[in-house]
Design an enzyme around this catalytic site. Structure first.
Site, short mmCIF file in Angstrom:
data_model
loop_
_atom_site.label_atom_id
_atom_site.label_comp_id
_atom_site.label_asym_id
_atom_site.label_seq_id
_atom_site.Cartn_x
_atom_site.Cartn_y
_atom_site.Cartn_z
N LEU A 66 4.52 -18.41 15.62
CA LEU A 66 4.00 -19.12 16.80
C LEU A 66 4.89 -20.31 17.16
CD1 LEU A 66 0.12 -18.93 16.26
CD2 LEU A 66 1.63 -17.40 17.55
N ASN A 282 15.75 -9.12 12.07
CA ASN A 282 15.95 -9.15 10.61
C ASN A 282 14.66 -8.68 9.92
OD1 ASN A 282 18.45 -10.32 10.93
ND2 ASN A 282 17.77 -12.39 10.45
N ASP A 309 5.60 -9.09 13.11
CA ASP A 309 6.76 -9.99 13.01
C ASP A 309 7.11 -10.53 14.40
OD1 ASP A 309 8.82 -11.53 12.09
OD2 ASP A 309 10.09 -9.86 11.44
ZN ZN Z 1 11.06 -12.05 7.82
#
Ligand code: ZN
Length: 460
Positions: A66, A282, A309
């Site tokens: 966030l 990533n 994610d």
């Molecule tokens: Zn990560």
């Protein structure tokens, strides 16, 4: 609060093993009031009906950024939780790699106050494992749990040596919290990026061996940490699934998540989308064989949860430097990405479980801050209503996008499965409106695809 009656929905409730193809649901006073066929509507209630729609417990996201405090140009609590609501989530776990990192109780308490005031869904805050995510000094685990920490993660980095991870596992075992790791071994990354400046999170070469080495080392440490619980974030390669299954068979308390983008995309498919090749994440998108193995592992329960994610960025995160800013804004496209997968239809109950009871069990009841998500009568009305067949594209209705970040590989793709409404504690936090942009509806198949708007941030 007006009562709501949902007519003739398919009700999927993994907590009770329910998959009822046609039922009604009455929501009143912030709770599930009744489930059953042809229920009478309370006086003055709103009646919702949408052919083929599904009602399920609202989703829980184990992994969102966030960007608060410190990076409002990337995301805010208000916009990030609005994005969550649009994606069907009523709970998001916020990661700690903010500026500064969430690594002390005062900062955590201040943030919790802000989330309660500014957020439209529940935010469960993770704290860093080590001060500044540097991998050296463990945080004050007990004080942070006292202040409300839902779990611990240095996500974005994995700089902890085995003795530091062992210390974290020992201390979190005493307070019923998980240690979640971003499994990319930084020594392997360093060897793959010789002389590359900047932080490990920005290094461009991310060999799959970095993930395997981090996972096997962490599992070895877990094996020597009685009572501890380890969680593996965003698994991206097939090769970690074997060690994960073996650890489970050996009785270790290890759980794992996978992202919608690692399930939906692989390197070749990513390269086939105009404008998307500049995007990066990533760990990176892998081979299609990895993608397929992750999907199989989600279906067979090896992977416990889908986590977004959610990693929003501003339009030019490099500031002209050309540095990589990895990550995708993921909350709003999660369901659509999952339901667009071949084989998603028959797997719908499993997908719902991986977004509800799965993440709840990963957190554990003490950390989740709420009972097991369910639509049992009497349960809090945290629920999502969605159309599993509706097609939509984020680019077709950009004004409806809630996150600050538009950095998503799905921006111009057509996704299947759209959230119609999300309720949190009986409160309507998201309701799809057919089309607010004027002109032909984005649902109209004859509508020409809109080119990507100028300035839409597709990475760096
Ligand atoms: Zn990560």
């Amino acid at each position: 609060m007006t009562a709501i009656v949902l007519r003739e929905v398919r009700l999927i409730d993994p907590a009770t093993g329910t998959d009822d193809p046609r039922t009604d649901c009455v929501i009143a006073d912030g709770r599930i009031a009744a489930i059953g066929r042809d229920l009478p509507a309370p006086a003055g209630s709103a009646v919702w009906r949408h052919p083929g729609s599904v009602l399920a417990p609202a989703f829980i996201d184990l992994h969102a950024h966030l960007r608060t405090p410190g990076q409002p140009q990337k995301e805010t609590i208000a916009r990030g939780t609005a994005a969550a609501a649009r994606g069907g989530f009523a709970t998001v776990c916020a990661m700690a790699n903010t500026v500064p990192a969430v690594d002390d109780p005062e900062r955590l308490a201040e943030l919790a106050t802000r989330c309660a005031a500014e957020g439209s869904v529940a935010v469960r805050q993770f704290c860093a494992c080590t001060r500044g995510l540097a991998g050296r000094d463990p945080v004050d685990v007990e004080a942070l749990v006292e202040a409300g920490a839902a779990g611990f993660s240095d996500d974005g980095r994995h700089a902890m040596a085995a003795p530091v991870l062992a210390e974290l596992l020992r201390r979190t075992a005493g307070v019923r919290r998980i240690v979640a790791i971003h499994p990319e071994d930084e020594a392997v990354l360093a060897a793959a990026n010789p002389g590359h400046p900047g932080a490990p999170s920005g290094w461009p070469r991310r060999p799959p061996g970095a993930e395997l080495r981090a996972v096997t080392a962490a599992l070895d440490t877990l094996a020597a940490s009685p009572g501890a619980r380890l969680h593996l974030q965003h698994c991206s390669t097939a090769r970690v699934l074997g060690p994960l299954r073996a650890a489970r068979r050996a009785g270790l308390a290890v759980t794992a998540e996978v992202t919608p983008h690692h399930l939906a995309l692989s390197q070749p498919s990513r390269q086939g989308v105009p404008g998307v090749t500049a995007l990066t994440c990533n760990p990176p998108l892998r081979r299609d064989a990895d993608r397929a193995a992750l999907w199989a592992a989600l279906l067979d329960g090896t992977l416990d949860a889908v986590a977004t994610d959610h990693a929003p960025h501003e339009p030019d995160p490099s500031g002209g430097s050309g540095r990589l800013a990895p990550g995708f804004s993921g909350l709003e496209t999660a369901l659509g990405a999952l339901l667009s997968l071949p084989g998603a239809g028959p797997a719908l109950p499993r997908i719902v479980a991986a977004l509800t009871v799965g993440p709840w069990r990963v957190l554990g009841e003490a950390a989740a801050g709420s009972p097991c998500p369910s639509l049992r009568p009497g349960a809090p009305a945290d629920c999502v209503w969605f159309d599993p067949e509706a097609s939509w594209s984020p680019a077709a209705d950009p004004d409806a996008w809630r996150s600050v970040g538009r950095n998503t590989p799905f921006w111009s793709m057509t996704l299947r499965g759209r959230v119609l409404a999300t309720l949190h504690g009986g409160r309507l936090v998201y309701r799809w409106t057919p089309w607010s942009g004027g002109g032909p509806s984005p649902d109209d198949p004859a509508r020409p695809p809109r080119p990507l708007a100028t300035g839409v941030p597709l990475g760096v």
